[in-house]
Scaffold this motif. Structure first.
Motif, PDB file in Angstrom:
ATOM      1  N   HIS A  50     -14.955 -16.015 146.567  1.00 61.69           N
ATOM      2  CA  HIS A  50     -13.811 -15.256 147.077  1.00 61.69           C
ATOM      3  C   HIS A  50     -12.555 -16.122 147.087  1.00 61.69           C
ATOM      4  CE1 HIS A  50     -11.669 -12.276 149.422  1.00 61.69           C
ATOM      5  NE2 HIS A  50     -12.629 -11.460 149.056  1.00 61.69           N
ATOM      6  N   GLU A  51     -11.429 -15.461 146.726  1.00 62.20           N
ATOM      7  CA  GLU A  51     -10.177 -16.215 146.653  1.00 62.20           C
ATOM      8  C   GLU A  51      -9.697 -16.667 148.035  1.00 62.20           C
ATOM      9  OE1 GLU A  51     -10.803 -12.653 146.522  1.00 62.20           O
ATOM     10  OE2 GLU A  51     -10.137 -12.863 144.454  1.00 62.20           O
ATOM     11  N   HIS A  52     -10.321 -16.160 149.108  1.00 60.55           N
ATOM     12  CA  HIS A  52      -9.867 -16.538 150.449  1.00 60.55           C
ATOM     13  C   HIS A  52     -10.468 -17.837 150.948  1.00 60.55           C
ATOM     14  CE1 HIS A  52      -8.599 -12.227 151.498  1.00 60.55           C
ATOM     15  NE2 HIS A  52      -7.645 -12.931 150.968  1.00 60.55           N
ATOM     16  N   GLY A  53     -11.347 -18.429 150.177  1.00 63.18           N
ATOM     17  CA  GLY A  53     -11.876 -19.708 150.627  1.00 63.18           C
ATOM     18  C   GLY A  53     -13.374 -19.779 150.465  1.00 63.18           C
ATOM     19  N   ASN A  54     -13.912 -20.914 150.929  1.00 64.06           N
ATOM     20  CA  ASN A  54     -15.351 -21.135 150.804  1.00 64.06           C
ATOM     21  C   ASN A  54     -16.076 -20.585 152.005  1.00 64.06           C
ATOM     22  OD1 ASN A  54     -15.416 -22.458 148.337  1.00 64.06           O
ATOM     23  ND2 ASN A  54     -14.704 -24.365 149.298  1.00 64.06           N
ATOM     24  N   ALA A  55     -17.086 -19.801 151.733  1.00 67.17           N
ATOM     25  CA  ALA A  55     -17.860 -19.243 152.843  1.00 67.17           C
ATOM     26  C   ALA A  55     -18.703 -20.356 153.462  1.00 67.17           C
ATOM     27  CB  ALA A  55     -18.759 -18.131 152.322  1.00 67.17           C
ATOM     28  N   HIS A  56     -18.627 -20.467 154.785  1.00 65.26           N
ATOM     29  CA  HIS A  56     -19.447 -21.441 155.487  1.00 65.26           C
ATOM     30  C   HIS A  56     -20.732 -20.761 155.962  1.00 65.26           C
ATOM     31  CE1 HIS A  56     -20.215 -25.040 157.839  1.00 65.26           C
ATOM     32  NE2 HIS A  56     -20.574 -24.254 158.824  1.00 65.26           N
ATOM     33  N   ALA A  57     -20.587 -19.496 156.352  1.00 63.00           N
ATOM     34  CA  ALA A  57     -21.759 -18.721 156.774  1.00 63.00           C
ATOM     35  C   ALA A  57     -21.732 -17.376 156.075  1.00 63.00           C
ATOM     36  CB  ALA A  57     -21.737 -18.515 158.279  1.00 63.00           C
ATOM     37  N   ILE A  58     -22.860 -16.963 155.544  1.00 63.16           N
ATOM     38  CA  ILE A  58     -22.960 -15.643 154.907  1.00 63.16           C
ATOM     39  C   ILE A  58     -24.074 -14.894 155.630  1.00 63.16           C
ATOM     40  CG2 ILE A  58     -23.423 -14.379 152.764  1.00 63.16           C
ATOM     41  CD1 ILE A  58     -22.593 -16.999 151.273  1.00 63.16           C
ATOM     42  N   ASN A  59     -23.684 -13.839 156.318  1.00 64.66           N
ATOM     43  CA  ASN A  59     -24.684 -13.027 157.021  1.00 64.66           C
ATOM     44  C   ASN A  59     -24.976 -11.785 156.220  1.00 64.66           C
ATOM     45  OD1 ASN A  59     -25.198 -14.237 159.728  1.00 64.66           O
ATOM     46  ND2 ASN A  59     -22.953 -14.189 159.722  1.00 64.66           N
ATOM     47  N   ILE A  60     -26.258 -11.571 155.963  1.00 63.65           N
ATOM     48  CA  ILE A  60     -26.651 -10.355 155.264  1.00 63.65           C
ATOM     49  C   ILE A  60     -27.652  -9.623 156.137  1.00 63.65           C
ATOM     50  CG2 ILE A  60     -27.865  -9.411 153.253  1.00 63.65           C
ATOM     51  CD1 ILE A  60     -26.435 -11.371 151.544  1.00 63.65           C
ATOM     52  N   ARG A  61     -27.412  -8.360 156.344  1.00 66.20           N
ATOM     53  CA  ARG A  61     -28.317  -7.585 157.192  1.00 66.20           C
ATOM     54  C   ARG A  61     -28.793  -6.352 156.428  1.00 66.20           C
ATOM     55  NH1 ARG A  61     -28.710  -6.008 163.312  1.00 66.20           N
ATOM     56  NH2 ARG A  61     -29.890  -4.108 162.964  1.00 66.20           N
ATOM     57  N   ILE A  62     -30.075  -6.127 156.464  1.00 65.01           N
ATOM     58  CA  ILE A  62     -30.645  -4.952 155.779  1.00 65.01           C
ATOM     59  C   ILE A  62     -31.334  -4.080 156.823  1.00 65.01           C
ATOM     60  CG2 ILE A  62     -32.232  -4.186 153.966  1.00 65.01           C
ATOM     61  CD1 ILE A  62     -31.987  -6.919 152.681  1.00 65.01           C
ATOM     62  N   ASP A  63     -30.977  -2.817 156.863  1.00 65.79           N
ATOM     63  CA  ASP A  63     -31.623  -1.876 157.777  1.00 65.79           C
ATOM     64  C   ASP A  63     -32.208  -0.714 156.990  1.00 65.79           C
ATOM     65  OD1 ASP A  63     -30.851  -2.711 160.636  1.00 65.79           O
ATOM     66  OD2 ASP A  63     -28.925  -2.739 159.598  1.00 65.79           O
ATOM     67  N   ALA A  64     -33.443  -0.376 157.268  1.00 62.82           N
ATOM     68  CA  ALA A  64     -34.039   0.820 156.654  1.00 62.82           C
ATOM     69  C   ALA A  64     -33.375   2.045 157.270  1.00 62.82           C
ATOM     70  CB  ALA A  64     -35.542   0.843 156.935  1.00 62.82           C
ATOM     71  N   ILE A  65     -33.079   3.035 156.439  1.00 66.34           N
ATOM     72  CA  ILE A  65     -32.393   4.244 156.909  1.00 66.34           C
ATOM     73  C   ILE A  65     -33.302   5.446 156.687  1.00 66.34           C
ATOM     74  CG2 ILE A  65     -30.387   5.755 156.473  1.00 66.34           C
ATOM     75  CD1 ILE A  65     -29.567   3.070 157.722  1.00 66.34           C
ATOM     76  N   ASP A  66     -33.440   6.239 157.719  1.00 71.32           N
ATOM     77  CA  ASP A  66     -34.234   7.465 157.608  1.00 71.32           C
ATOM     78  C   ASP A  66     -33.474   8.429 156.688  1.00 71.32           C
ATOM     79  OD1 ASP A  66     -35.538   9.817 157.913  1.00 71.32           O
ATOM     80  OD2 ASP A  66     -35.204   9.997 160.077  1.00 71.32           O
TER      81      ASP A  66
END
Ligand code: AMP
Length: 267
Positions: A50-66
């Motif tokens: 990303h042009e906004h800088g270096n990611a220090h933390a990347i959070n990814i969340r996956i939720d099952a959806i009914d």
């Protein structure tokens, strides 16, 4: 019936100020299981480059959806307006909003609120369409819409490409195309809320100066909305006075929504 998953990514810079770290980028998808892996890879690439800088933390969340809980909605119609200067683009945005029941005060306050942000927010400001008062009280976080996507990626891409041909919008890079796609999904979900009045947005991507105004069931692509190179963008969602705010915010943040394939024929 296919299993659906909400996949969300949030990348932040190192937390130097003790405020959780500056928001770099985020992404919200709702896809079937067979597409989760590809989407995770796209998110990883986006967070890392990303042009906004270096990611220090990347959070990814996956939720099952009914799948029974998913609401299907039509996309907004697409129009495009081009101007010579940012001043003209912003003036045209105000005029459009005013034509659709948003007061001049509210439109001007919203433009000024985005234009004077010290840094980009994670989400959108929710603003009263008449008084122009901010209503969400969520500070720099704002309201983040999530759990939304198109039902059929291939057909939706064709739908966007047809609209671009019809409106003679050319030269968009794959990155710009992805932004357009995400913005149209977001704006279509936003517009299906009770008490919604309109939306104003421009991106925080420094290379993308096109913004949009959504109102009257139409997504008006407007360029330019900011000077090239400016890394600050923002979103304002207007609601009618007395609208059920808690219900609307809950719908925006939590209700799974797909832009239904049946509405994505030639545009
Ligand atoms: P973008 O078009 O992704 O560059 O986003 C422009 C601005 O819109 C961001 O700075 C946020 O303030 C806001 N924004 C981005 N994604 C969302 C979202 N999922 N829900 C609400 N606001 C968003």
């Amino acid at each position: 019936m296919a299993d659906w998953f909400s996949v969300r990514m949030r990348a932040t810079e190192e937390d130097i100020l003790g405020d959780g770290g500056r928001h770099i980028s985020g992404c919200e998808r709702l896809v079937t299981e067979d597409r989760v892996h590809a989407v995770l890879e796209q998110m990883w690439r986006r967070a890392k480059s990303h042009e906004h800088g270096n990611a220090h933390a990347i959070n990814i969340r996956i939720d099952a959806i009914d799948s029974a809980s998913i609401r299907r909605i039509p996309p907004l119609a697409i129009e495009s307006l081009a101007y010579a200067t940012v001043k003209e683009g912003r003036a045209a945005s105000c005029a459009l909003l005013e034509r659709h029941g948003i007061s001049k005060t509210a439109a001007q306050r919203a433009l000024a609120a985005i234009a004077t942000l010290p840094r980009s927010m994670r989400g959108a400001m929710v603003v009263d369409a008449i008084s122009g008062e901010r209503l969400d009280g969520l500070g720099e976080r704002g309201v983040r819409l999530s759990r939304m996507d198109c039902e059929n990626e291939e057909n939706f891409t064709k739908f966007l490409q047809n609209a671009m041909l019809r409106l003679a919008i050319g030269g968009d890079t794959p990155r710009a195309m992805a932004k357009f796609r995400e913005a149209l999904v977001l704006a279509s979900k936003a517009a299906a809320a009770p008490g919604y009045a309109g939306e104003l947005c421009w991106s925080d991507d420094p290379n993308y100066s096109t913004g949009y105004v959504a109102c009257g069931k139409t997504y008006h692509r407007i360029s330019p909305m900011k000077e090239p190179g400016n890394p600050i963008g923002g979103r304002v969602l207007f609601v009618r006075p007395g609208a059920p705010l808690a219900e609307i915010i809950d719908y925006w943040q939590r209700q799974p929504v797909l832009v239904a394939d049946e509405f994505c024929g030639p545009s």
